[in-house]
Design a protein around this motif. Structure first.
Motif, mmCIF file in Angstrom:
data_model
loop_
_atom_site.group_PDB
_atom_site.id
_atom_site.type_symbol
_atom_site.label_atom_id
_atom_site.label_comp_id
_atom_site.label_asym_id
_atom_site.label_seq_id
_atom_site.Cartn_x
_atom_site.Cartn_y
_atom_site.Cartn_z
ATOM 1 N N MET A 3 0.913 -1.230 -0.049
ATOM 2 C CA MET A 3 0.066 0.143 0.111
ATOM 3 C C MET A 3 0.673 1.299 -0.074
ATOM 4 S SD MET A 3 -3.226 -0.966 -0.181
ATOM 5 C CE MET A 3 -4.409 -2.145 0.244
ATOM 6 N N GLU A 4 2.038 1.389 0.762
ATOM 7 C CA GLU A 4 2.786 2.461 0.938
ATOM 8 C C GLU A 4 3.403 2.789 -0.578
ATOM 9 O OE1 GLU A 4 3.125 4.750 3.277
ATOM 10 O OE2 GLU A 4 1.651 3.583 4.566
ATOM 11 N N ALA A 5 3.870 1.708 -1.314
ATOM 12 C CA ALA A 5 4.298 2.019 -2.393
ATOM 13 C C ALA A 5 3.384 2.516 -3.565
ATOM 14 C CB ALA A 5 5.178 0.432 -3.078
ATOM 15 N N THR A 6 2.224 1.883 -3.205
ATOM 16 C CA THR A 6 1.130 2.243 -4.190
ATOM 17 C C THR A 6 0.768 3.951 -3.984
ATOM 18 O OG1 THR A 6 0.108 0.132 -4.237
ATOM 19 C CG2 THR A 6 -1.213 1.987 -5.138
ATOM 20 N N LYS A 7 0.802 4.260 -2.627
ATOM 21 C CA LYS A 7 0.338 5.824 -2.413
ATOM 22 C C LYS A 7 1.502 6.475 -3.224
ATOM 23 C CE LYS A 7 -1.238 5.003 2.207
ATOM 24 N NZ LYS A 7 -1.151 5.317 3.618
ATOM 25 N N GLN A 8 2.645 6.281 -3.377
ATOM 26 C CA GLN A 8 3.732 6.990 -4.061
ATOM 27 C C GLN A 8 3.473 7.152 -5.562
ATOM 28 O OE1 GLN A 8 5.546 8.594 -1.796
ATOM 29 N NE2 GLN A 8 4.427 7.194 -0.236
ATOM 30 N N CYS A 9 2.487 6.450 -5.960
ATOM 31 C CA CYS A 9 2.223 6.555 -7.598
ATOM 32 C C CYS A 9 1.561 7.496 -7.810
ATOM 33 C CB CYS A 9 1.695 5.428 -7.878
ATOM 34 S SG CYS A 9 2.803 3.977 -7.652
ATOM 35 N N ALA A 10 0.897 8.704 -7.019
ATOM 36 C CA ALA A 10 0.014 9.650 -7.346
ATOM 37 C C ALA A 10 0.973 10.656 -8.330
ATOM 38 C CB ALA A 10 -0.311 10.483 -6.351
ATOM 39 N N GLY A 11 0.345 10.911 -9.546
ATOM 40 C CA GLY A 11 1.077 11.670 -10.500
ATOM 41 C C GLY A 11 1.381 10.971 -11.827
ATOM 42 N N GLN A 12 1.420 9.641 -11.517
ATOM 43 C CA GLN A 12 1.804 9.029 -12.952
ATOM 44 C C GLN A 12 0.364 8.864 -13.728
ATOM 45 O OE1 GLN A 12 3.520 4.995 -11.630
ATOM 46 N NE2 GLN A 12 4.745 5.812 -10.066
ATOM 47 N N VAL A 13 0.700 8.113 -15.067
ATOM 48 C CA VAL A 13 -0.322 7.826 -15.630
ATOM 49 C C VAL A 13 -0.542 6.384 -15.774
ATOM 50 C CG1 VAL A 13 -1.298 8.308 -18.147
ATOM 51 C CG2 VAL A 13 -0.154 10.161 -16.928
ATOM 52 N N VAL A 14 -1.624 5.846 -16.051
ATOM 53 C CA VAL A 14 -1.974 4.563 -15.960
ATOM 54 C C VAL A 14 -2.828 4.254 -17.372
ATOM 55 C CG1 VAL A 14 -2.988 2.077 -15.080
ATOM 56 C CG2 VAL A 14 -1.672 3.807 -13.535
ATOM 57 N N ASP A 15 -2.180 3.702 -18.102
ATOM 58 C CA ASP A 15 -2.773 3.815 -19.579
ATOM 59 C C ASP A 15 -3.005 5.116 -20.089
ATOM 60 O OD1 ASP A 15 -2.585 0.812 -19.670
ATOM 61 O OD2 ASP A 15 -4.694 0.509 -19.078
ATOM 62 N N LYS A 16 -4.361 5.413 -20.023
ATOM 63 C CA LYS A 16 -4.547 6.727 -20.374
ATOM 64 C C LYS A 16 -5.252 7.624 -19.085
ATOM 65 C CE LYS A 16 -9.319 5.271 -21.991
ATOM 66 N NZ LYS A 16 -10.343 5.032 -23.014
ATOM 67 N N PHE A 17 -5.197 7.027 -18.030
ATOM 68 C CA PHE A 17 -5.902 7.649 -16.788
ATOM 69 C C PHE A 17 -4.712 8.342 -16.132
ATOM 70 C CE2 PHE A 17 -8.763 4.150 -18.118
ATOM 71 C CZ PHE A 17 -9.833 5.034 -18.365
ATOM 72 N N PRO A 18 -4.748 9.448 -15.687
ATOM 73 C CA PRO A 18 -3.644 10.198 -14.802
ATOM 74 C C PRO A 18 -4.223 9.969 -13.428
ATOM 75 C CG PRO A 18 -5.005 11.656 -15.908
ATOM 76 C CD PRO A 18 -5.469 10.646 -16.428
ATOM 77 N N LEU A 19 -3.363 9.696 -12.459
ATOM 78 C CA LEU A 19 -3.755 9.549 -11.038
ATOM 79 C C LEU A 19 -3.557 10.763 -10.410
ATOM 80 C CD1 LEU A 19 -1.687 6.055 -10.340
ATOM 81 C CD2 LEU A 19 -4.212 6.529 -11.611
ATOM 82 N N ARG A 25 -5.234 -4.189 -17.018
ATOM 83 C CA ARG A 25 -4.183 -4.697 -15.944
ATOM 84 C C ARG A 25 -3.130 -3.376 -16.329
ATOM 85 N NH1 ARG A 25 -3.686 -10.029 -14.842
ATOM 86 N NH2 ARG A 25 -5.123 -11.590 -15.649
ATOM 87 N N CYS A 26 -2.139 -3.524 -15.133
ATOM 88 C CA CYS A 26 -1.087 -2.684 -15.365
ATOM 89 C C CYS A 26 -0.122 -2.943 -14.038
ATOM 90 C CB CYS A 26 -1.535 -1.220 -15.034
ATOM 91 S SG CYS A 26 -2.441 -1.043 -13.165
ATOM 92 N N GLN A 27 1.159 -2.369 -14.256
ATOM 93 C CA GLN A 27 2.192 -2.389 -13.350
ATOM 94 C C GLN A 27 2.090 -0.967 -12.284
ATOM 95 O OE1 GLN A 27 5.114 -3.995 -11.971
ATOM 96 N NE2 GLN A 27 4.620 -5.889 -13.141
ATOM 97 N N LEU A 28 1.848 -1.314 -10.951
ATOM 98 C CA LEU A 28 1.715 -0.147 -10.129
ATOM 99 C C LEU A 28 2.423 -0.324 -8.904
ATOM 100 C CD1 LEU A 28 0.521 2.728 -10.313
ATOM 101 C CD2 LEU A 28 -1.306 1.839 -8.971
ATOM 102 N N GLY A 29 3.470 0.555 -8.426
ATOM 103 C CA GLY A 29 4.012 0.307 -7.341
ATOM 104 C C GLY A 29 4.758 -0.959 -7.381
ATOM 105 N N GLY A 30 5.222 -1.290 -8.345
ATOM 106 C CA GLY A 30 6.325 -2.741 -8.339
ATOM 107 C C GLY A 30 5.519 -3.886 -8.392
ATOM 108 N N ARG A 31 4.017 -3.932 -8.755
ATOM 109 C CA ARG A 31 3.240 -4.970 -8.342
ATOM 110 C C ARG A 31 2.537 -5.141 -9.592
ATOM 111 N NH1 ARG A 31 0.426 -6.176 -2.771
ATOM 112 N NH2 ARG A 31 0.353 -8.111 -3.873
ATOM 113 N N ASN A 32 2.085 -6.396 -9.981
ATOM 114 C CA ASN A 32 1.113 -6.752 -11.187
ATOM 115 C C ASN A 32 -0.323 -6.276 -10.494
ATOM 116 O OD1 ASN A 32 2.796 -7.494 -13.084
ATOM 117 N ND2 ASN A 32 3.005 -9.560 -12.193
ATOM 118 N N GLN A 33 -1.121 -5.391 -11.090
ATOM 119 C CA GLN A 33 -2.325 -4.984 -10.458
ATOM 120 C C GLN A 33 -3.299 -5.082 -11.584
ATOM 121 O OE1 GLN A 33 -2.796 -3.347 -7.343
ATOM 122 N NE2 GLN A 33 -0.894 -2.467 -6.852
ATOM 123 N N VAL A 34 -4.609 -5.157 -11.547
ATOM 124 C CA VAL A 34 -5.956 -5.050 -11.875
ATOM 125 C C VAL A 34 -6.538 -3.885 -11.534
ATOM 126 C CG1 VAL A 34 -6.141 -7.625 -12.762
ATOM 127 C CG2 VAL A 34 -7.160 -6.758 -10.623
#
Length: 439
Positions: free
Chosen positions: A1-17, A78-87
């Motif tokens: 969870m902590e690693a995922t929190k740091q992903c704010a500002g990234q873009v997943v596919d076409k969706f900006p966090l 599907r995507c890679q986020l926070g160093g993990r495979n995520q859906v």
């Protein structure tokens, strides 16, 4: 969870966090946007191997469902986020949920009824389509543009096994984990949530073997509904149609008091001719007096306190009402409709009221105070608005911010930026606003 929190500002596919919104047992949620600015919520769940594939199939199946009180699912992937495979699943963004209101106050009986009716319609649709919600609780009862909606990312098909390793909560029925998913488990969760929204407390049922104790203070028909939802035997619980039928029954009328017994005559008077001649007149007088008394009693009983009213939302042309640039100091700028704010500042050229739905205005209890700091350029236009004091509701705060950005002030002689503090006060009967210069 902590690693995922740091992903704010990234873009997943076409969706900006855009912003990290929170997390649940095994998921993280971000604010994003699509289609030129429409707000959406992105929920990420660990998606390794078969579990990820199964989760995607659940979401895609739920996306086929359509009901006005069900959050829309726009996309999955599907995507890679926070160093993990995520859906992930992309859903409608909700302004707020019921769990954000309950720490501040319980719902009134009228508000509970307004909540139950659309909620039951949605549950009836799901159960009739062979699905169950599975996660019914205040945090998943949401508001989107003043419309109640249930979360949809946890919907499952009736008869499926409960997810392996799923932690139970105080909203889950006693049979959860040992039986298959069923509509009766949703009914149990509804009963728990109903008691909580009316009392701000969840009934204690885990420490006793009997039926949960429903507080006697609950008004009817909610107490009867809760008691019949919270049966340990799933087969003894009411169904959604039974709950709807009880809710739609006419509200109980106050019992009519029995008429006072006629006083016995102290002595029998012989009916002389003169007495008989006076009888019709006496009866007529008594009838007139009875009618007058009944009329007064009826007026007394049928004249409740004047209900709070809410003005209809102003038309677009009325929202942008221009006022004189330099009114007389002794004449504050006022507006009579309840939805329009007032300000006593002579430097305000245009004041725009927040546009609330009348049903939302009626939910206000007491006063809600919000403060917005606006930055004003030399031409008098607002270039930026910052929410200083948000109040208890994201819905009201968002619409107040939208209104504050449209205010206009008298142009300045210099070239520097000015700052004003807008004070909004919201009540059930109407709203006021006042502007003060600030640094």
């Amino acid at each position: 969870m902590e690693a995922t929190k740091q992903c704010a500002g990234q873009v997943v596919d076409k969706f900006p966090l855009r912003q990290y919104l929170g997390e649940s047992e095994n998921s993280s949620v971000f604010l994003s946007d699509q289609n030129g600015g429409q707000k959406v919520a992105l929920k990420f769940v660990p998606g390794e191997g078969y579990e990820g594939t199964k989760q995607l199939s659940f979401w895609k199946r739920a996306a086929q469902l359509s009901h006005p009180n069900l959050l829309k699912i726009f996309e999955t992937g599907r995507c890679q986020l926070g160093g993990r495979n995520q859906v992930y699943v992309v859903e409608e963004y909700a302004d707020e949920n019921l769990s954000e209101i309950l720490p501040h106050r319980s719902l009134t009986a009228e508000e509970a009824r307004e909540m139950l009716e659309p909620l039951l319609n949605c549950l009836g649709y799901l159960h009739g389509s062979g699905f169950v919600h599975g996660h019914l609780r205040p945090g998943n009862i949401m508001a989107v543009d003043n419309q109640l909606k249930l979360s949809s990312d946890g919907i499952r098909q009736a008869g499926e096994a409960y997810p392996a390793g799923k932690k139970t909560s105080r909203y889950d029925a006693p049979e959860v984990g040992t039986a298959t998913l069923s509509a009766s488990a949703d009914v149990w969760s509804l009963g728990i949530a109903l008691v909580e929204v009316l009392t701000q407390r969840v009934p204690d049922w885990e420490t006793s073997a009997g039926e949960p104790v429903v507080p006697a203070s609950l008004p009817e028909p909610f107490r009867e509904i809760a008691r019949n939802c919270l049966k340990r035997d799933p087969n003894a619980r009411w169904t959604v149609p039974q709950i709807k039928a009880r809710l739609s029954q006419p509200r109980a009328m106050a019992p009519t008091p029995a008429p006072a017994p006629a006083q016995a005559a102290e002595r029998v008077v012989p009916k002389s001719a003169s007495t008989r001649s006076l009888m019709p007149m006496a009866v007529a007088v008594l009838i007139v007096l009875a009618i007058m008394g009944a009329s007064l009693l009826f007026r007394h009983r049928s004249s409740p306190a004047a209900p709070a009213t809410s003005q209809p939302a102003p038309r677009a042309a009325e929202q942008m009402r221009e006022v004189p640039a330099k009114p007389h100091p002794a004449q504050p700028i006022t507006s009579s409709p309840a939805q329009q704010p007032r300000t006593s500042q002579a430097d305000v050229v245009r004041q725009v009221p927040p546009k609330f739905a009348p049903s939302a205005q009626r939910t206000i209890r007491g006063k809600i105070k919000l403060r917005v700091r606006v930055h004003v350029d030399p031409t008098g236009n607002v270039t930026r608005a910052d929410l200083v004091s948000a109040g208890p509701s994201k819905y009201f705060a968002r619409l107040v911010m939208d209104a504050a950005r449209q205010w206009k002030f008298v142009p300045a002689s210099g070239s520097g930026e000015r700052r004003w503090m807008l004070h909004f006060e919201l009540t059930r009967k109407g709203n006021t606003a006042q502007a003060q210069p600030t640094k």
